[in-house]
Design a protein around this motif. Structure first.
Motif, mmCIF file in Angstrom:
data_model
loop_
_atom_site.group_PDB
_atom_site.id
_atom_site.type_symbol
_atom_site.label_atom_id
_atom_site.label_comp_id
_atom_site.label_asym_id
_atom_site.label_seq_id
_atom_site.Cartn_x
_atom_site.Cartn_y
_atom_site.Cartn_z
ATOM 1 N N TYR A 33 1.212 -1.329 0.125
ATOM 2 C CA TYR A 33 -0.145 0.117 0.054
ATOM 3 C C TYR A 33 0.946 1.416 -0.082
ATOM 4 C CZ TYR A 33 -4.261 -2.850 1.188
ATOM 5 O OH TYR A 33 -5.400 -3.649 1.229
ATOM 6 N N PRO A 297 -6.689 0.454 5.011
ATOM 7 C CA PRO A 297 -6.886 -0.112 3.576
ATOM 8 C C PRO A 297 -7.319 -1.172 3.061
ATOM 9 C CG PRO A 297 -4.423 -1.613 5.141
ATOM 10 C CD PRO A 297 -5.770 -0.223 6.370
ATOM 11 N N PRO A 300 -5.034 -0.912 -3.349
ATOM 12 C CA PRO A 300 -4.148 0.187 -2.719
ATOM 13 C C PRO A 300 -3.663 0.954 -3.696
ATOM 14 C CG PRO A 300 -3.455 -1.959 -3.456
ATOM 15 C CD PRO A 300 -4.999 -1.944 -3.374
ATOM 16 N N TYR A 328 -4.513 4.317 -2.102
ATOM 17 C CA TYR A 328 -4.603 4.685 -0.413
ATOM 18 C C TYR A 328 -3.700 5.160 -0.110
ATOM 19 C CZ TYR A 328 -1.877 3.010 4.076
ATOM 20 O OH TYR A 328 -1.777 3.199 5.333
ATOM 21 N N ASN A 331 -6.182 9.005 0.268
ATOM 22 C CA ASN A 331 -6.991 9.317 1.077
ATOM 23 C C ASN A 331 -6.533 9.779 2.733
ATOM 24 O OD1 ASN A 331 -9.497 8.056 0.385
ATOM 25 N ND2 ASN A 331 -9.641 5.779 0.867
ATOM 26 N N ARG A 332 -5.054 9.081 2.380
ATOM 27 C CA ARG A 332 -4.011 9.470 3.772
ATOM 28 C C ARG A 332 -3.322 10.661 3.594
ATOM 29 N NH1 ARG A 332 -2.732 5.458 8.102
ATOM 30 N NH2 ARG A 332 -4.534 4.042 7.786
ATOM 31 N N SER A 360 -11.689 5.183 -1.163
ATOM 32 C CA SER A 360 -11.631 4.142 -1.614
ATOM 33 C C SER A 360 -12.260 2.834 -2.232
ATOM 34 C CB SER A 360 -12.459 3.414 -0.176
ATOM 35 O OG SER A 360 -13.834 4.256 0.091
ATOM 36 N N LEU A 405 1.075 -4.008 5.192
ATOM 37 C CA LEU A 405 1.021 -3.305 4.349
ATOM 38 C C LEU A 405 1.182 -3.983 2.924
ATOM 39 C CD1 LEU A 405 1.253 -0.236 5.674
ATOM 40 C CD2 LEU A 405 -1.058 -0.856 5.216
#
Ligand code: HEM
Length: 424
Positions: A33, A297, A300, A328, A331-332, A360, A405
């Protein structure tokens, strides 16, 4: 948007940064990820060039990249995944590998399955199967939530599409779906196992399609009948193999929501005060489920090949070029989310979800692009079953809850063991 978010800006490199390694496949397998976002950070760029499986590829991350990847039918999904993963998640003839008007027509069929009433019915079935399962768990010393959630969702979705299963068949089909899901991101035995089990499911769904079409099986209105009877833009019924593939494309990802149920259990374990928020329902339950989708997660990245050339980040994307869009990392992305590494449902009181920052389930529009048509299914199942989970009493014994991950799709090593389960 809070000022803190805007301060993290990638410099746009003048020339496209390039990975120095002749091939990065091993690094991708090692980092999973984190692969794309780690390198975007290192290069200080939204995009970089690399080689994977010996082929040149552009990797990109962030909301602006998502806007380019999902807007205007610039990309096709054909020839954009390794064949071993392709056959487990997309497969020949499916909506995912269609483009243009043909794609929109097939996509409309998927969206016709997920109206509000149908979603409520699915949620009701999931809740009923969950309650039945919980009374069985209460008789046992311990259960593994991931395995049990696969069963609950298999029973619920098969009934929902019009193919209710007996208890033994639930076990068989749940094992097949779980193997397919676990095999998608793998190379080697985990992937082969997925193919082996998928072949069994394919035989079953093809038989079902034949029986519905010949009138030998009477099914209520629902996805199985809709897919068996669907006519594409050319007026033709789907080939029986393709109809089977599309039915699996409803069943398998619905069962895959078992991972989100496990992530919800992990979130409740780490943040027990969220139980009360879930019990209240309403806005707080919405925020909890959205944060589970943002934080944990799942898929990815998505692969695409350029159909219509365009320019972004100082690079001219040429027709046929292979591109990976980072879900992934987006989203972060600290440019989009305040303290993105923190699980915080209350962030949605201050931060707004738009079509390109919470990815996602892909970005842009489900109707006009490749965004997931099943996002509503995930949201309602996650909300319904998270609330059930929060109302259930159980203990969480010591176990390995590490999320590796490099393991795609991610799951806690233990699968989330619960003991002393008591129905609410
Ligand atoms: C388990 C949670 C799920 C996740 C994380 C997820 C994620 C995604 C993502 C990221 C895409 C976009 C792929 C792309 O850009 O090419 C997608 C597409 C798709 N998803 Fe889901 N999905 C989930 C559940 C579902 C469910 C419940 C269904 C059932 C209807 C579904 C059916 C599909 C289909 C048919 C597509 C292809 C759409 C197209 O190419 O136009 N997914 N999904």
């Amino acid at each position: 948007m809070p000022a803190a978010i805007a301060t993290h800006r990638f410099r746009k490199a003048r020339t496209l940064p390039r990975e120095p390694a002749p091939d990065s496949t091993l690094a991708l397998l090692r980092e999973g990820y984190g692969f794309i976002r780690n390198r975007c950070r290192e290069h200080g760029s939204d995009l970089f060039a690399a080689r994977l499986l010996l082929s040149p590829v552009i990797c990109m991350s962030g909301a602006e990249a998502a806007r380019h990847f999902y807007d205007g039918h610039r990309f096709t999904r054909r020839h954009a995944l390794p064949p071993t993963s392709f056959a487990l998640i997309q497969d020949h003839g499916s909506v995912m590998v269609m483009d243009g008007a043909a794609h929109l027509a097939r996509k409309a069929m998927f969206l016709s399955l997920v109206g509000e009433e149908a979603l409520q019915r699915l949620a009701g079935l999931a809740e009923r199967h969950w309650r039945e399962a919980v009374s069985g768990w209460a008789q046992r010393d311990a259960i593994v939530l991931l395995d049990e959630a696969h069963r609950v969702l298999t029973a619920a979705v098969c009934e929902w599409v019009g193919l209710p299963l007996g208890p033994t068949e639930v076990d068989v089909r749940a094992r097949e779906f779980a193997a397919m899901i676990d095999g998608t991101g793998a190379v080697g035995p985990r992937n082969w196992r997925g193919h082996l089990y998928r072949a069994r499911t394919e035989r079953w769904v093809r038989k079902v399609i034949d029986e519905i079409r010949s009138g030998r099986r009477d099914v209520p209105p629902g996805a199985a009948r809709t897919i068996a009877e669907h006519r594409d833009a050319d007026g033709q019924r789907l080939d029986r193999t393709v109809a089977g593939v599309e039915l699996i494309n409803v069943l398998r990802p619905t069962v895959a929501n078992a991972r989100y149920i496990v992530f919800a259990a992990m979130a409740l374990h780490d943040h027990p005060h969220q139980r009360a928020a879930l019990a209240d329902g309403g806005e707080a339950a919405e925020r909890f489920t959205d944060e589970v989708r943002r934080f944990y997660p799942f898929i990815p990245f998505i692969g695409g090949r350029v159909r219509a050339p365009f320019r972004f980040g100082g690079h001219d994307f040429r027709e046929g070029e292979w591109v990976l869009m980072d879900l992934y990392g987006t989203n972060r992305d600290p440019r989009l989310w305040h303290e993105p590494e923190r699980f915080d449902p209350d962030r949605f009181a201050r931060e707004t979800i738009d079509p390109f920052n919470m990815v996602s389930h892909g970005a842009g529009s489900a109707r006009d692009g490749h965004r997931c048509p099943g996002e509503g299914i995930t949201r309602i199942l996650l909300r319904t079953l998270s609330r059930q989970l929060a109302a259930t009493r159980y203990t969480v014994p010591p176990q390995d809850l590490t999320l590796d991950l490099a393991h795609v799709p991610a799951r806690p090593r233990s699968g989330f063991v619960m003991r002393a389960v008591h129905a609410p």
